[in-house]
Design a protein around this motif. Structure first.
Motif, PDB file in Angstrom:
ATOM      1  N   TRP A   1       0.840  -1.200   0.000  1.00 48.35           N
ATOM      2  CA  TRP A   1       0.000   0.000   0.000  1.00 48.35           C
ATOM      3  C   TRP A   1       0.871   1.244   0.000  1.00 48.35           C
TER       4      TRP A   1
ATOM      5  N   GLY B   1      -0.083   7.179  -2.590  1.00 45.20           N
ATOM      6  CA  GLY B   1      -0.372   7.611  -3.951  1.00 45.20           C
ATOM      7  C   GLY B   1       0.160   8.972  -4.333  1.00 45.20           C
TER       8      GLY B   1
ATOM      9  N   TRP C   1      -6.019  13.287  -4.382  1.00 44.77           N
ATOM     10  CA  TRP C   1      -5.541  12.661  -5.618  1.00 44.77           C
ATOM     11  C   TRP C   1      -6.197  11.308  -5.862  1.00 44.77           C
ATOM     12  N   ARG C   2      -6.989  10.830  -4.918  1.00 43.74           N
ATOM     13  CA  ARG C   2      -7.738   9.577  -5.096  1.00 43.74           C
ATOM     14  C   ARG C   2      -9.246   9.834  -5.121  1.00 43.74           C
TER      15      ARG C   2
ATOM     16  N   GLU D   1     -12.560  11.292  -7.430  1.00 43.09           N
ATOM     17  CA  GLU D   1     -13.162  11.689  -8.696  1.00 43.09           C
ATOM     18  C   GLU D   1     -14.644  11.990  -8.442  1.00 43.09           C
TER      19      GLU D   1
ATOM     20  N   ASN E   1     -10.464   8.231   1.929  1.00 39.53           N
ATOM     21  CA  ASN E   1     -10.136   7.483   0.718  1.00 39.53           C
ATOM     22  C   ASN E   1      -8.674   7.024   0.653  1.00 39.53           C
TER      23      ASN E   1
ATOM     24  N   ALA F   1      -8.189   4.291  -0.655  1.00 35.17           N
ATOM     25  CA  ALA F   1      -8.337   3.743  -2.007  1.00 35.17           C
ATOM     26  C   ALA F   1      -9.219   4.725  -2.779  1.00 35.17           C
ATOM     27  N   PRO F   2      -9.302   4.590  -4.102  1.00 34.07           N
ATOM     28  CA  PRO F   2     -10.087   5.550  -4.884  1.00 34.07           C
ATOM     29  C   PRO F   2     -11.570   5.609  -4.504  1.00 34.07           C
TER      30      PRO F   2
ATOM     31  N   SER G   1     -15.047   7.234  -6.308  1.00 34.42           N
ATOM     32  CA  SER G   1     -15.573   7.778  -7.557  1.00 34.42           C
ATOM     33  C   SER G   1     -17.065   8.063  -7.404  1.00 34.42           C
TER      34      SER G   1
ATOM     35  N   THR H   1     -12.751   3.639   2.886  1.00 30.33           N
ATOM     36  CA  THR H   1     -12.173   2.700   1.931  1.00 30.33           C
ATOM     37  C   THR H   1     -11.126   1.778   2.551  1.00 30.33           C
TER      38      THR H   1
ATOM     39  N   THR I   1      -7.717  -2.345   1.866  1.00 37.72           N
ATOM     40  CA  THR I   1      -8.370  -1.217   1.200  1.00 37.72           C
ATOM     41  C   THR I   1      -9.125  -1.699  -0.034  1.00 37.72           C
TER      42      THR I   1
ATOM     43  N   PRO J   1     -11.875   0.233  -3.173  1.00 36.25           N
ATOM     44  CA  PRO J   1     -12.488   1.483  -3.630  1.00 36.25           C
ATOM     45  C   PRO J   1     -13.992   1.524  -3.344  1.00 36.25           C
TER      46      PRO J   1
END
Length: 184
Positions: A19, A22, A76-77, A79, A94, A96-97, A99, A114, A128, A130
């Motif tokens: 992990w 990011g 940055w993770r 959207e 987050n 993890a991503p 969205s 996440t 983790t 998303p």
């Protein structure tokens, strides 16, 4: 093994080598010291919040509202689609991503998580997954979404619901654990 041996050994915890946050350390530090406190402030305003998140790598669509006291672990993770509303005290944790589709509403104090630790592992291993929320979904106030949750298009997660897994499109879920209670 005894019951005590099966419990987590926090003294021996080590972050998984698989992990990574990011982003480079300088960006993480700048976000922690400057970005996060500004984003989470009481000051009103969507445009400057969107500019701040974008400056740290978030991908944000057109329109929408970002309310005071918003928390985002790693921009940055993140959207976010067009015309989304993120309410007061929303926490996007987050690791993890995350969205969000178009026209998604995250109401006050919703928590998107996440990452979690494996309680069965003495190493307390970090896990983790998303989170994805499709177009036109509404996550009501104080709802909690667990790692790996996918909320389908048009679905509603009711006030205080705790969700893990998949919420079918146009479904209303409520409770802890969340269960389908109707259709939108």
């Amino acid at each position: 093994m005894t019951d005590v041996e099966l419990r987590q050994n926090l003294a021996g915890y080590q972050l998984s080598p698989h992990w990574h946050p990011g982003a480079p350390r300088w960006r993480q530090a700048l976000w922690l010291l400057l970005g996060q406190p500004l984003l989470g402030s009481f000051l009103p305003g969507t445009l400057w919040r969107k500019a701040l998140l974008r400056a740290f790598g978030a991908r944000l669509g057109r329109g929408g509202r970002l309310k005071p006291h918003l928390r985002v672990k790693f921009p940055w993770r993140l959207e976010v689609g067009d015309h989304c509303w993120l309410g007061e005290e929303v926490w996007i944790d987050n690791l993890a991503p995350v969205s969000l589709g178009d026209r998604v509403c995250l109401s006050q104090s919703a928590y998107l998580c996440t990452g979690n630790h494996d309680f069965r592992s003495p190493g307390f291993d970090l896990r983790t997954l998303p989170i994805r929320i499709d177009d036109d979904a509404w996550i009501a106030a104080r709802a909690v979404l667990a790692p790996g949750t996918h909320v389908g298009s048009g679905a509603v997660v009711a006030l205080g619901a705790v969700v893990k897994g998949v919420v079918a499109p146009s479904t209303l879920v409520a409770g802890n654990p969340a269960q389908s209670v109707g259709r939108r």
